[in-house]
Motif scaffolding. Structure first.
Motif, mmCIF file in Angstrom:
data_model
loop_
_atom_site.group_PDB
_atom_site.id
_atom_site.type_symbol
_atom_site.label_atom_id
_atom_site.label_comp_id
_atom_site.label_asym_id
_atom_site.label_seq_id
_atom_site.Cartn_x
_atom_site.Cartn_y
_atom_site.Cartn_z
ATOM 1 N N GLU A 145 0.504 -1.409 -0.014
ATOM 2 C CA GLU A 145 0.049 -0.065 0.305
ATOM 3 C C GLU A 145 1.095 1.462 -0.051
ATOM 4 O OE1 GLU A 145 -3.739 -0.891 2.174
ATOM 5 O OE2 GLU A 145 -2.823 -0.244 3.105
ATOM 6 N N ILE B 177 5.672 2.817 3.292
ATOM 7 C CA ILE B 177 4.994 1.632 2.684
ATOM 8 C C ILE B 177 4.628 0.567 3.638
ATOM 9 C CG2 ILE B 177 5.455 -0.032 0.816
ATOM 10 C CD1 ILE B 177 5.537 3.238 -0.265
ATOM 11 N N GLN B 178 3.442 -0.154 3.203
ATOM 12 C CA GLN B 178 2.993 -1.299 4.226
ATOM 13 C C GLN B 178 2.844 -2.202 3.105
ATOM 14 O OE1 GLN B 178 1.764 -0.026 7.488
ATOM 15 N NE2 GLN B 178 2.628 1.659 6.843
ATOM 16 N N GLN C 266 1.494 4.365 1.209
ATOM 17 C CA GLN C 266 1.254 5.417 2.159
ATOM 18 C C GLN C 266 2.981 5.440 2.833
ATOM 19 O OE1 GLN C 266 -1.138 3.812 5.565
ATOM 20 N NE2 GLN C 266 -2.799 2.786 4.060
ATOM 21 N N ASP C 267 2.763 6.346 4.494
ATOM 22 C CA ASP C 267 4.344 6.947 4.519
ATOM 23 C C ASP C 267 4.276 5.827 5.982
ATOM 24 O OD1 ASP C 267 6.450 8.203 5.021
ATOM 25 O OD2 ASP C 267 5.706 10.354 5.118
#
Length: 263
Positions: free
Chosen positions: A13, A18-19, A15-16
């Protein structure tokens, strides 16, 4: 807790940071939650991602038979310029090839260890950049099929790299580059067939990875050869686990391996 399953490329994912998710048939692991913890892995066997047989993996998670038969392992996967679906010409399965090749593709610049040019389906942005461990990237051309993206990449490879130095990427031995300047500098080298698809005005995308400690001298784990491994997970970048003792494990390169993971 013990998990057992066939390794496939981690799902991500944007996101900040990364997931990351390691997905098995009946379960999944949110890998970010394991950072800072000790985990143990054991090699159990191999299972082809296509036919499902418990058989030795040849390449890309496939057994030898499937690798040379399946349409999603054709040469045009790694070499987009060999795509022929736009000519109504079959390689292995024209219906599949039309589905994949005749859709919008992006030619991009990414910086993971150095500035490189690459190709991906538009639907795979920014997933492709995440998988390469790029900390910055920019789209430069959007074309309607894979062939046009491929010939554009081939033309630009004369002026910019097309490979990532995985050791530099994992060590975070990187320099920020002005990808907008690179984009504009390469514009004149785009083939005539793709010039109209140049993306004139856009910004860089920046990516941040969940890493507490980068390895000074990365050493790659061969789980099939070694059988078992245990260590403290200190980060994830690209498709790599990074451990405290400088060991790194490439999930994607081990697709099709059946492992047991103990947390």
């Amino acid at each position: 807790m013990v998990y057992k399953g066939v390794l496939t490329k981690m799902q991500t994912e944007f996101q900040d940071p990364i997931q990351y998710y390691l997905v098995f048939k009946n379960d999944f692991i949110h890998v970010n939650q394991l950072i800072g913890k000790n985990i143990a892995m054991a090699f159990v066997g191999e299972q082809c991602l296509s036919c499902g047989l418990n058989i030795e993996i040849y390449r890309q998670g496939f057994c030898k038979s499937c690798f040379f038969d399946m349409p999603n392992a054709g040469n045009w996967i790694m070499r987009p310029e060999l795509s022929t679906a736009h000519l109504d010409k079959e390689d292995r399965d024209l219906e599949y090839e039309k589905k994949v090749q005749l859709q919008p593709h992006i030619v991009y610049l990414a910086n993971s260890s150095n500035v490189k040019v690459g190709v991906t389906r538009k639907t795979q942005v920014p997933t492709r950049w995440i998988d390469q461990g790029a900390h910055e990237a920019i789209e430069i051309v959007e074309v309607p099929n894979r062939y046009l993206a491929g010939i554009t990449e081939v033309a630009l490879k004369d002026f910019v790299a097309d490979k990532t130095n995985w050791r530099k990427m994992l060590k975070n031995d990187i320099e920020d580059e002005n990808l907008i300047e690179w984009r504009d500098k390469l514009k004149s080298h785009i083939p005539e067939e793709a010039k109209d698809y140049f993306i004139e005005h856009n910004e860089e995308t920046h990516l941040h990875f969940p890493v507490n400690q980068y390895p000074e001298k990365p050493k790659s784990l061969n789980i099939k050869k070694d059988g078992t491994y245990s260590g403290k997970l200190v980060g994830v970048k690209g498709q790599y686990f990074i451990f405290e003792d400088n060991t790194v494990f490439n999930i994607r390169a081990n697709e099709g391996k059946v492992v047991e993971i103990c947390i």
